[in-house]
Design a protein around this motif. Structure first.
Motif, PDB file in Angstrom:
ATOM      1  N   ALA A  23       0.848  -1.193   0.000  1.00  0.00           N
ATOM      2  CA  ALA A  23       0.000   0.000   0.000  1.00  0.00           C
ATOM      3  C   ALA A  23       0.881   1.241   0.000  1.00  0.00           C
ATOM      4  CB  ALA A  23      -0.905  -0.022   1.226  1.00  0.00           C
ATOM      5  N   THR A  24       0.462   2.260  -0.738  1.00  0.00           N
ATOM      6  CA  THR A  24       1.253   3.486  -0.884  1.00  0.00           C
ATOM      7  C   THR A  24       0.566   4.640  -0.168  1.00  0.00           C
ATOM      8  OG1 THR A  24       2.144   2.757  -3.005  1.00  0.00           O
ATOM      9  CG2 THR A  24       2.241   5.112  -2.521  1.00  0.00           C
ATOM     10  N   PHE A  25       1.371   5.385   0.600  1.00  0.00           N
ATOM     11  CA  PHE A  25       0.875   6.539   1.336  1.00  0.00           C
ATOM     12  C   PHE A  25       1.704   7.752   0.900  1.00  0.00           C
ATOM     13  CE2 PHE A  25      -0.036   2.766   3.725  1.00  0.00           C
ATOM     14  CZ  PHE A  25      -1.307   2.966   4.259  1.00  0.00           C
ATOM     15  N   ASP A  26       1.194   8.500  -0.069  1.00  0.00           N
ATOM     16  CA  ASP A  26       1.875   9.692  -0.583  1.00  0.00           C
ATOM     17  C   ASP A  26       1.591  10.857   0.356  1.00  0.00           C
ATOM     18  OD1 ASP A  26       2.466  12.135  -2.117  1.00  0.00           O
ATOM     19  OD2 ASP A  26       2.725  10.755  -3.806  1.00  0.00           O
ATOM     20  N   ILE A  27       2.646  11.586   0.770  1.00  0.00           N
ATOM     21  CA  ILE A  27       2.432  12.680   1.721  1.00  0.00           C
ATOM     22  C   ILE A  27       1.551  13.779   1.130  1.00  0.00           C
ATOM     23  CG2 ILE A  27       4.607  12.264   2.933  1.00  0.00           C
ATOM     24  CD1 ILE A  27       5.626  14.859   1.478  1.00  0.00           C
ATOM     25  N   GLY A  28       1.469  13.839  -0.226  1.00  0.00           N
ATOM     26  CA  GLY A  28       0.587  14.819  -0.854  1.00  0.00           C
ATOM     27  C   GLY A  28      -0.866  14.596  -0.489  1.00  0.00           C
ATOM     28  N   ASN A  29      -1.231  13.354  -0.227  1.00  0.00           N
ATOM     29  CA  ASN A  29      -2.604  13.039   0.177  1.00  0.00           C
ATOM     30  C   ASN A  29      -2.880  13.387   1.629  1.00  0.00           C
ATOM     31  OD1 ASN A  29      -3.110  11.991  -2.404  1.00  0.00           O
ATOM     32  ND2 ASN A  29      -2.367   9.958  -1.810  1.00  0.00           N
ATOM     33  N   PHE A  30      -1.820  13.797   2.350  1.00  0.00           N
ATOM     34  CA  PHE A  30      -1.969  14.189   3.749  1.00  0.00           C
ATOM     35  C   PHE A  30      -1.661  15.677   3.940  1.00  0.00           C
ATOM     36  CE2 PHE A  30      -1.242   9.679   3.628  1.00  0.00           C
ATOM     37  CZ  PHE A  30      -2.058   9.152   4.628  1.00  0.00           C
ATOM     38  N   GLY A  31      -1.673  16.415   2.835  1.00  0.00           N
ATOM     39  CA  GLY A  31      -1.449  17.859   2.912  1.00  0.00           C
ATOM     40  C   GLY A  31      -0.020  18.297   2.719  1.00  0.00           C
ATOM     41  N   GLY A  32       0.907  17.365   2.426  1.00  0.00           N
ATOM     42  CA  GLY A  32       2.299  17.740   2.213  1.00  0.00           C
ATOM     43  C   GLY A  32       2.507  18.378   0.857  1.00  0.00           C
ATOM     44  N   LYS A  33       3.002  19.618   0.851  1.00  0.00           N
ATOM     45  CA  LYS A  33       3.191  20.359  -0.393  1.00  0.00           C
ATOM     46  C   LYS A  33       4.634  20.831  -0.520  1.00  0.00           C
ATOM     47  CE  LYS A  33      -1.588  22.102  -0.365  1.00  0.00           C
ATOM     48  NZ  LYS A  33      -2.456  23.309  -0.367  1.00  0.00           N
ATOM     49  N   PRO A  34       5.145  20.926  -1.751  1.00  0.00           N
ATOM     50  CA  PRO A  34       6.496  21.462  -1.956  1.00  0.00           C
ATOM     51  C   PRO A  34       6.652  22.833  -1.324  1.00  0.00           C
ATOM     52  CG  PRO A  34       5.693  20.466  -3.971  1.00  0.00           C
ATOM     53  CD  PRO A  34       4.531  20.485  -3.020  1.00  0.00           C
ATOM     54  N   ASP A  35       7.821  23.070  -0.700  1.00  0.00           N
ATOM     55  CA  ASP A  35       8.182  24.312  -0.032  1.00  0.00           C
ATOM     56  C   ASP A  35       7.370  24.573   1.233  1.00  0.00           C
ATOM     57  OD1 ASP A  35      10.135  24.956  -1.985  1.00  0.00           O
ATOM     58  OD2 ASP A  35       8.551  25.708  -3.300  1.00  0.00           O
ATOM     59  N   GLY A  36       6.507  23.631   1.615  1.00  0.00           N
ATOM     60  CA  GLY A  36       5.773  23.761   2.869  1.00  0.00           C
ATOM     61  C   GLY A  36       6.333  22.809   3.913  1.00  0.00           C
ATOM     62  N   ASN A  37       5.990  23.016   5.181  1.00  0.00           N
ATOM     63  CA  ASN A  37       6.446  22.151   6.264  1.00  0.00           C
ATOM     64  C   ASN A  37       5.634  20.853   6.248  1.00  0.00           C
ATOM     65  OD1 ASN A  37       7.354  20.955   8.592  1.00  0.00           O
ATOM     66  ND2 ASN A  37       6.729  22.600   9.959  1.00  0.00           N
ATOM     67  N   ILE A  38       6.301  19.751   6.026  1.00  0.00           N
ATOM     68  CA  ILE A  38       5.589  18.479   5.860  1.00  0.00           C
ATOM     69  C   ILE A  38       5.605  17.634   7.134  1.00  0.00           C
ATOM     70  CG2 ILE A  38       6.023  18.410   3.375  1.00  0.00           C
ATOM     71  CD1 ILE A  38       8.192  16.246   4.008  1.00  0.00           C
ATOM     72  N   ALA A  39       5.965  18.234   8.279  1.00  0.00           N
ATOM     73  CA  ALA A  39       6.058  17.458   9.518  1.00  0.00           C
ATOM     74  C   ALA A  39       4.743  16.748   9.840  1.00  0.00           C
ATOM     75  CB  ALA A  39       6.480  18.351  10.679  1.00  0.00           C
ATOM     76  N   GLU A  40       3.636  17.458   9.775  1.00  0.00           N
ATOM     77  CA  GLU A  40       2.349  16.853  10.105  1.00  0.00           C
ATOM     78  C   GLU A  40       1.948  15.812   9.067  1.00  0.00           C
ATOM     79  OE1 GLU A  40      -2.306  18.112  11.075  1.00  0.00           O
ATOM     80  OE2 GLU A  40      -0.791  19.664  10.727  1.00  0.00           O
ATOM     81  N   ALA A  41       2.163  16.131   7.787  1.00  0.00           N
ATOM     82  CA  ALA A  41       1.794  15.202   6.719  1.00  0.00           C
ATOM     83  C   ALA A  41       2.598  13.907   6.810  1.00  0.00           C
ATOM     84  CB  ALA A  41       2.002  15.858   5.357  1.00  0.00           C
ATOM     85  N   LEU A  42       3.900  14.029   7.055  1.00  0.00           N
ATOM     86  CA  LEU A  42       4.744  12.841   7.155  1.00  0.00           C
ATOM     87  C   LEU A  42       4.377  12.015   8.375  1.00  0.00           C
ATOM     88  CD1 LEU A  42       7.088  11.172   6.084  1.00  0.00           C
ATOM     89  CD2 LEU A  42       8.671  12.716   7.259  1.00  0.00           C
ATOM     90  N   SER A  43       4.086  12.678   9.483  1.00  0.00           N
ATOM     91  CA  SER A  43       3.698  11.968  10.697  1.00  0.00           C
ATOM     92  C   SER A  43       2.391  11.209  10.503  1.00  0.00           C
ATOM     93  CB  SER A  43       3.560  12.952  11.866  1.00  0.00           C
ATOM     94  OG  SER A  43       4.804  13.540  12.177  1.00  0.00           O
ATOM     95  N   CYS A  44       1.423  11.838   9.849  1.00  0.00           N
ATOM     96  CA  CYS A  44       0.129  11.189   9.609  1.00  0.00           C
ATOM     97  C   CYS A  44       0.269  10.003   8.660  1.00  0.00           C
ATOM     98  CB  CYS A  44      -0.869  12.202   9.057  1.00  0.00           C
ATOM     99  SG  CYS A  44      -1.383  13.444  10.261  1.00  0.00           S
ATOM    100  N   ALA A  45       1.068  10.183   7.603  1.00  0.00           N
ATOM    101  CA  ALA A  45       1.285   9.093   6.656  1.00  0.00           C
ATOM    102  C   ALA A  45       1.978   7.921   7.340  1.00  0.00           C
ATOM    103  CB  ALA A  45       2.107   9.587   5.468  1.00  0.00           C
ATOM    104  N   TRP A  46       2.960   8.236   8.170  1.00  0.00           N
ATOM    105  CA  TRP A  46       3.667   7.185   8.900  1.00  0.00           C
ATOM    106  C   TRP A  46       2.712   6.441   9.842  1.00  0.00           C
ATOM    107  CZ3 TRP A  46       8.501   4.986   8.954  1.00  0.00           C
ATOM    108  CH2 TRP A  46       8.794   4.173  10.058  1.00  0.00           C
ATOM    109  N   LYS A  47       1.877   7.171  10.545  1.00  0.00           N
ATOM    110  CA  LYS A  47       0.963   6.543  11.500  1.00  0.00           C
ATOM    111  C   LYS A  47       0.046   5.536  10.816  1.00  0.00           C
ATOM    112  CE  LYS A  47      -2.308   7.656  15.188  1.00  0.00           C
ATOM    113  NZ  LYS A  47      -3.004   8.757  15.929  1.00  0.00           N
ATOM    114  N   GLU A  48      -0.483   5.913   9.669  1.00  0.00           N
ATOM    115  CA  GLU A  48      -1.376   4.998   8.944  1.00  0.00           C
ATOM    116  C   GLU A  48      -0.608   3.818   8.364  1.00  0.00           C
ATOM    117  OE1 GLU A  48      -4.279   6.328   6.261  1.00  0.00           O
ATOM    118  OE2 GLU A  48      -4.908   8.061   7.459  1.00  0.00           O
TER     119      GLU A  48
END
Length: 388
Positions: A23-48
């Protein structure tokens, strides 16, 4: 009978297909955007992904992504991959991090982890290096390192780059059966305390086909290390591969089973070896400052007592087939402890030439009585202080 045999295979084939398509969890599907802070997106993707019962892959796609700080914690329910295709970049000012005394990216308690993808972990450390006063201040502020792997098992980190860490690039603590393959470390030769990989209290760690360019040790080995295999590593600039500094604490554990083979050192300050079962073989030195050094009088920044002999026992060591050039006249130093002389050291097939003009090539030895095989150029330990 043929139809029954086919039906019995179907569940097995389904399992194989499932194992090959995680299964693939792209950080873009969790709100991660280029030049933005992806801490929350990466954490959410990792959790799932970590909660998934089948293998999963977290994708950081191509592009540049800012990351404040993140802790990726296990244990996970199935194998997990962090696939970094783009560049993840840290803040230049470490004081803006949510926990400025911690690592930048931490991965703890994970079994069957894969980190790959061809991307870059950029620590953005240039500003922090100017604030590093650890050479003068033993209570200096702890700077964040790029990647910290703690209690990770049966895992591989390959085809990614760690760049310009504020402190050590990689910490490996309490890990077992972990491989770094085609792993790149990149930092200027004048960057401060930017060890490539620091490994301690771990066992069965493999580092192979790696390129490490940094301002401190390419690989530093701490206490409690067992079975470390380093092969086909190109080191330089940097200080080389070091075992130490040891002897500061009463609870430090033995180091045993260190194998360094088929490596190349280019313009490094030290090539290594500063306490059992060390093997250093088939090495090319290219204008290295201290090709081979055991220094049990080592005292960084004079923050220790030089009049107290080291209590560390160095034994069962081989130094074989070392070739190339040294840019200092002292090609080899074996300065062992007066209270714990080096034991069972075998030296053979040494061919080092001095590239400078300060004097003839020499060696320095103390408290060691090695055995020799093959040829030694220059002659080794001809005026050694005898082992006690």
């Amino acid at each position: 009978m043929a139809s029954k045999f086919t039906l019995l295979l179907l569940p097995l084939l389904a399992y194989i297909v499932n194992a090959q398509a995680p299964a693939t969890f792209d950080i873009g599907n969790f709100g991660g955007k280029p030049d933005g802070n992806i801490a929350e997106a990466l954490s959410c993707a990792w959790k799932e992904a970590c909660a998934a019962t089948t293998p999963s892959t977290i994708v950081v796609p191509k592009g540049t992504f800012m990351l404040d700080q993140v802790k990726l914690l296990g244990p996970c329910k199935a194998p997990i991959e962090l696939q970094v295709q783009g560049t993840i970049k840290a803040p230049s000012d470490y004081n803006t991090m949510s926990d400025k005394n911690a690592e930048w990216i931490t991965i703890n308690y994970v079994d069957h982890l894969t980190v790959q993808g061809g991307g870059v972990f950029d620590g953005n450390g240039h500003e922090a290096w100017t604030q590093n006063d650890c050479g003068k201040n033993p209570k200096c502020a702890k700077l964040p390192l790029n990647l910290s792997f703690n209690f990770v098992t049966n895992s591989i980190i390959r085809d990614v780059t760690t760049k310009d860490s504020k402190y050590f690039h990689v910490n490996v603590i309490g890990c077992k059966n972990v491989t770094f393959q085609r792993f790149t470390v990149s930092a200027p030769g004048d960057s401060i305390n930017t060890d490539g990989l620091h490994i301690a209290k771990s066992e069965y760690i493999n580092i192979t086909d790696c390129v490490i360019k940094t301002g401190d040790d390419c690989i530093s080995i701490g206490d409690g290390m067992k079975e470390l295999h380093i092969e086909k590593v190109t080191c330089g600039p940097g200080h080389g591969i070091s075992v130490g500094s040891l002897g500061k604490g009463e609870t430090e554990e033995d180091v045993t089973g260190i194998y360094v083979k088929n490596c190349t050192f280019i313009g490094t300050q030290n090539a290594t070896l500063k306490i059992t079962d060390l093997h250093y073989e088939d090495i090319i030195m290219d204008n290295v400052e201290n090709p081979i050094i055991i220094d049990q009088e080592y005292c960084p920044w004079n923050q220790c007592k030089l009049d107290s002999p080291s209590l560390i026992q160095v034994s069962q060591m081989t130094v074989k087939n070392i070739k190339g050039t040294t840019k200092t006249p002292v090609a080899m130093t074996f300065a062992c402890s007066k209270t714990k002389p080096c034991q069972n050291v075998e030296i053979g097939d040494i061919d080092l030439a001095y590239s400078g003009t300060e004097g003839p090539i020499t060696t320095k030895c103390a408290n060691i009585n090695p055995t020799f095989v093959g040829k030694q150029n220059p002659p080794i330990c001809t005026d050694a202080a005898p082992a006690a």
